[in-house]
Design an enzyme around this catalytic site. Structure first.
Site, mmCIF file in Angstrom:
data_model
loop_
_atom_site.group_PDB
_atom_site.id
_atom_site.type_symbol
_atom_site.label_atom_id
_atom_site.label_comp_id
_atom_site.label_asym_id
_atom_site.label_seq_id
_atom_site.Cartn_x
_atom_site.Cartn_y
_atom_site.Cartn_z
ATOM 1 N N LEU A 20 86.365 8.809 121.286
ATOM 2 C CA LEU A 20 85.274 9.531 120.406
ATOM 3 C C LEU A 20 86.208 10.025 118.960
ATOM 4 O O LEU A 20 85.727 10.105 118.264
ATOM 5 C CB LEU A 20 84.745 10.590 120.919
ATOM 6 C CG LEU A 20 83.769 10.273 122.209
ATOM 7 C CD1 LEU A 20 83.282 11.595 122.932
ATOM 8 C CD2 LEU A 20 82.605 9.506 121.539
ATOM 9 N N GLY A 21 87.641 10.067 118.968
ATOM 10 C CA GLY A 21 88.353 10.449 118.173
ATOM 11 C C GLY A 21 89.583 10.987 118.850
ATOM 12 O O GLY A 21 89.824 11.158 119.815
ATOM 13 N N GLY A 23 92.779 13.857 117.645
ATOM 14 C CA GLY A 23 93.529 14.960 116.561
ATOM 15 C C GLY A 23 94.854 14.967 117.012
ATOM 16 O O GLY A 23 95.557 14.214 117.578
ATOM 17 N N GLY A 24 95.388 16.263 116.299
ATOM 18 C CA GLY A 24 96.837 16.501 116.425
ATOM 19 C C GLY A 24 97.400 16.756 117.848
ATOM 20 O O GLY A 24 98.488 16.368 118.152
ATOM 21 N N MET A 25 96.593 17.289 118.592
ATOM 22 C CA MET A 25 97.052 17.646 119.978
ATOM 23 C C MET A 25 96.348 16.922 121.072
ATOM 24 O O MET A 25 97.024 16.946 122.188
ATOM 25 C CB MET A 25 96.558 19.056 120.422
ATOM 26 C CG MET A 25 97.020 19.948 119.436
ATOM 27 S SD MET A 25 98.959 20.236 119.761
ATOM 28 C CE MET A 25 99.378 20.267 118.143
ATOM 29 N N GLY A 26 95.437 15.903 120.854
ATOM 30 C CA GLY A 26 94.819 15.247 122.123
ATOM 31 C C GLY A 26 93.783 14.313 121.433
ATOM 32 O O GLY A 26 93.619 14.022 120.220
ATOM 33 N N VAL A 28 89.829 12.280 122.419
ATOM 34 C CA VAL A 28 88.680 12.700 123.059
ATOM 35 C C VAL A 28 87.944 11.568 123.406
ATOM 36 O O VAL A 28 87.809 10.475 122.841
ATOM 37 C CB VAL A 28 87.916 13.479 122.187
ATOM 38 C CG1 VAL A 28 86.541 14.001 122.810
ATOM 39 C CG2 VAL A 28 88.646 14.850 121.463
ATOM 40 N N LYS A 42 89.077 15.880 126.580
ATOM 41 C CA LYS A 42 90.165 15.847 125.688
ATOM 42 C C LYS A 42 91.424 15.566 126.457
ATOM 43 O O LYS A 42 91.696 16.657 127.096
ATOM 44 C CB LYS A 42 90.154 17.078 124.673
ATOM 45 C CG LYS A 42 91.333 17.085 123.694
ATOM 46 C CD LYS A 42 91.447 18.220 122.573
ATOM 47 C CE LYS A 42 90.242 17.832 121.661
ATOM 48 N NZ LYS A 42 90.151 18.972 120.600
ATOM 49 N N ASP A 136 89.942 28.780 113.984
ATOM 50 C CA ASP A 136 89.947 27.261 113.116
ATOM 51 C C ASP A 136 88.448 27.008 113.043
ATOM 52 O O ASP A 136 88.068 26.001 112.865
ATOM 53 C CB ASP A 136 90.700 26.246 113.949
ATOM 54 C CG ASP A 136 90.981 25.108 113.084
ATOM 55 O OD1 ASP A 136 91.177 25.366 111.922
ATOM 56 O OD2 ASP A 136 91.188 23.860 113.643
#
Length: 783
Positions: A20-21, A23-26, A28, A42, A136
């Site tokens: 699904l996508g 990001g900087g940490m993991g 998904v 995630k 955030d």
């Protein structure tokens, strides 16, 4: 998008279906539970999985996220913080992000904008009440689901920020939606930082631009800290609320609860952007002038102080047809207006500057809003709204009386109502009666002594931090009151919990000691200490042993280490002290399936023989000499789902299980040998703990009731609004019911009885730290 080469086929037993996508940490992934429920999983990137500090903070964040109800966020479904690569599964949320919605269709207005604002304030209230700070809040972290806006991605983003914050002088964030304190003193960021971010988010939703937008993220960050917001394009009625959120000082902003009050009072049609010549950045000056000119009689009740909490109405579903696009935790693509505002590293500046002549008048949110709406009415035809129905007086000695329903004989208790001033997070008080004294505490109040005759406060001891959900007053002895102090931890957003003793007569703090905070994972209840006779038994600060102290002196009477590889919590079964323990691995994974009970000798701390029980069980009390627990539904993820009664004979160590006719989704309680389940819709069901069979079930007018409390031949149930219903214990017949006594959301359910009984006097704790009392023989008449 489809899975890529190198992606795992499954995580934690969940077969993965799509990526699904990332990001900087993991990364998904989309998956489904065995029952077909879609979840977003995630998976933490490998480089962070080997960092012990990150793992510890991620574990804390998962635990904190699970305390949030999920009504306005993405609820945690499953997690494994100790796997080689930690992961967390949350509910999959369908819908576009706010960033995508603004990019595709432009700014929101009118009722759609108002619904968004109320929904986001409700989400913050839900998050802040359990001691979590999002940090955030930005357009790509708000999903416009069919049920209303959902806030996502607060678990891992906070854990990642915490790691970054160990780097002196640097902070990661998204400048247009960050608060000044995030940019200057990130370790001190609290709930009102999220309120600032919400203010920027509402400006973005209303105009398509942030209030501090500049040509570069560095200039944007500077303007957040030093400059006035640009609000000329914001509807004037909403502008007044937004400006209060964007105060440079956290203390000048409303809490999420106060924000709900302000937003609820806005008209459905927010009107235009020009009214009475109000220009960009000048709304507050005009509002203050109007407020200072207003006579005291402009509000029907005393105005709540800044810590008042009055939850607003539920958000309506978003009018746009959603698509299955943004899962919980996914970093959605940024809208064009957000392209140059990604996460950057910014050097922190010096001490924060105060705005000239912009002093916040505490406790005056509603009159300020009323003045703003009056100004708007002049230019835009918007009818100004009056202040709330109930105000309270901020906890002073003087109280506001509730009108009696009938003529009251001299021997009856005269009704009263008051409010206890606390900190940022109200609506958590619970009370206990001891002889002729009434002691209350919870939330940001360690303890307060109340005069039963008139509701005045003898003394009050406050706590500076946001509370752990459900962590209320421990109890009282003849001379001592035991409560919790919850303070912020500068090194972590996880609150520090301290057990504190207060002299019952003087309110003097006698002693305090750090306490572990894993009780909720073991027992399903946040209490980590109990009063047993004249002693206090608590979990020590290292979360590795029990400590028994003399309640008044604080002298340590004994200590007892937990069984090997276990974490425990003290429990009272009538007069019998117990230890309820669970394997540490299960507590860490938030999947307690094999708890163990031990008798715990109150004079020596010696543990009895272990009694193994199965399932995730919540202690209820004692019936017919058996210790009664309720088993949580093994496949349900609702916080209040129970499907079985568990009975333990402590003498023979035999355990019996009785299934319930259905899974009850509500708040449980037990009194006089009967278990009661109270549902969100006002249904109260009485259950026989020996068989699990239903005794009776009644529909009441009290939605989301907490209870029960027994007294004077009746069972009392109440809601966050202070509405009380009295039922017959025999058949559940309604004896009488009252009107609400405080602003609140009727179905906002919380465990633990809100009613204390002193003879014929009924004392009710409600929203805004409101307390009210009346005589059960002459209750206030309901409309």
């Amino acid at each position: 998008m489809s899975l890529r080469g190198g992606d795992p086929a499954e995580i934690g037993g969940y077969p993965l279906e799509a990526r699904l996508g990332s990001g900087g940490m993991g990364t998904v992934f989309l998956a489904h539970t065995s029952s077909g429920r879609p979840v977003a999983i995630k998976l933490i990137h490998q480089q962070f999985a080997g960092d012990d500090e990150f793992r510890t903070r991620f574990r804390q964040e998962v635990a904190a996220a699970r305390r949030v109800s999920g009504a306005f966020t993405a609820a945690v479904v499953d997690a494994a913080t100790e796997d080689e690569q930690p992961w967390m599964a949350t509910t999959y949320i369908e819908g576009h992000t706010l960033a995508e919605r603004i990019s595709a269709k432009g700014p929101l207005n009118g009722a759609e904008l108002r619904r968004l604002a109320i929904g986001l304030a409700e989400a913050l209230r839900d998050i802040h009440r359990v001691g979590v700070v999002h940090r955030d809040l930005k357009p790509s972290n708000v999903v416009l689901s069919p049920e209303g806006p959902r806030v996502i991605d607060f678990g891992i983003s906070r854990a990642a920020d915490q790691q970054t914050l160990t780097m002196t002088g640097r902070v990661i964030g998204t400048p247009p939606f960050m608060s000044p304190e995030q940019l200057q003193a990130p370790r001190g960021v609290g709930p009102r930082s999220d309120v600032f971010s919400l203010g920027t988010l509402l400006v973005y939703a209303a105009t398509g631009r942030g209030p501090f937008d500049a040509d570069s993220p560095y200039m944007t960050a500077y303007q957040v800290v030093h400059e006035e917001p640009s609000l000329g394009a914001v509807p004037v009625a909403l502008r007044a609320v937004v400006e209060s959120c964007l105060d440079k000082e956290p203390a000048g902003r409303p809490s999420a609860d106060e924000l709900l009050v302000l937003l609820r009072d806005l008209p459905t049609d927010l009107g235009g952007t020009d009214a009475d010549g109000l220009g960009t950045g000048h709304t507050r000056d005009v509002i203050t002038q109007h407020h200072l000119a207003m006579p005291p009689a402009s509000t029907p009740f005393p105005v709540p102080a800044p810590d008042a909490a009055a939850p607003g109405e539920a958000s309506d579903p978003d009018a746009r047809a959603p698509t299955a696009h943004a899962p919980a935790g996914q970093d959605a693509p940024a809208a064009p207006a957000d392209l140059d505002t990604g996460n950057i590293v910014i050097p922190t500046t010096g001490r924060r500057t105060r705005r000239r002549t912009r002093r916040r008048l505490h406790g005056r949110w509603r009159p300020v809003l009323a003045a703003a709406l009056a100004v708007a009415a002049i230019g835009g035809g918007i009818a100004a709204l009056q202040g709330g129905r109930h105000g309270g007086n901020g906890g002073g000695a003087k109280t506001t009386s509730v009108a009696a329903a009938r003529t009251t004989p001299a021997d009856l208790v005269k009704p009263w109502r008051t409010r206890v001033r606390g900190g940022d997070v109200p609506d958590e008080l619970r009370c206990v009666a001891r002889d002729n004294a009434l002691f209350c505490g919870g939330g940001s109040v360690v303890a307060t002594r109340i005069r039963p005759a008139d509701g005045s406060q003898v003394w009050t001891v406050k706590s500076p931090g946001a509370p752990v959900s459900g962590m209320h007053l421990v109890g009282a002895t003849d001379d001592t009151v035991i409560g919790y102090r919850i303070a912020p931890d500068n090194a972590s957003d996880e609150p520090l919990v301290t057990v504190m003793a207060v002299d019952a007569d003087s309110g003097k703090v006698l002693w305090s000691t750090p306490s572990g905070a894993e009780a909720e994972a073991v027992t399903g209840q946040a209490q980590a200490a109990v009063v047993a006779g004249t002693a206090v038994v608590a979990v020590d600060g290292s979360n590795s042993r029990f400590e028994a102290r003399d309640a008044h002196s604080g002298d340590v009477l004994w200590t007892k280490s937990f069984p090997a590889s276990a974490e425990c919590s003290p429990v009272l079964a009538g007069q019998q002290l117990l230890a309820m323990c669970a394997p540490r691995a299960e507590v860490t994974a938030l999947k307690v399936l094999h708890p163990t009970l031990y008798t715990l000798d109150g004079t020596s701390g010696k543990l009895g023989e272990p009694i193994a029980i199965k399932g995730s069980d919540v202690p209820m009390g004692v019936a017919d000499g058996k210790f009664v627990l309720l088993r949580e539904h093994p496949q349900g993820y609702s916080e209040y789902g129970y499907d079985e009664v568990v009975r333990v004979d402590l003498a023979t160590r035999k355990v019996a299980y009785s299934p319930l006719a259905k899974t009850f989704d509500g708040a449980p309680g037990m009194v006089d040998g009967t278990v009661y389940m109270t549902g969100h819709t006002g249904v109260v069901t009485a259950l026989d703990p020996a068989t699990g069979r239903q005794k009776w079930s009644r529909q009441t007018v009290v939605e989301g009731a907490s209870g029960p409390t027994a007294g004077a031949g009746a069972l009392y149930f109440s809601s966050t609004t202070g509405r009380v219903v009295a039922l017959s214990p025999d058949d559940g017949k309604t004896l009488w019911a009252t009107n609400p006594q405080a602003d609140g959301q009727e179905d906002d359910q919380n465990d633990g009885t809100r009613v204390a009984v002193m003879g014929h006097e009924v004392v009710v704790a409600a929203s805004n730290n409101t307390l009210s009392a009346f005589d059960a023989r002459n209750p206030p008449k309901a409309d």
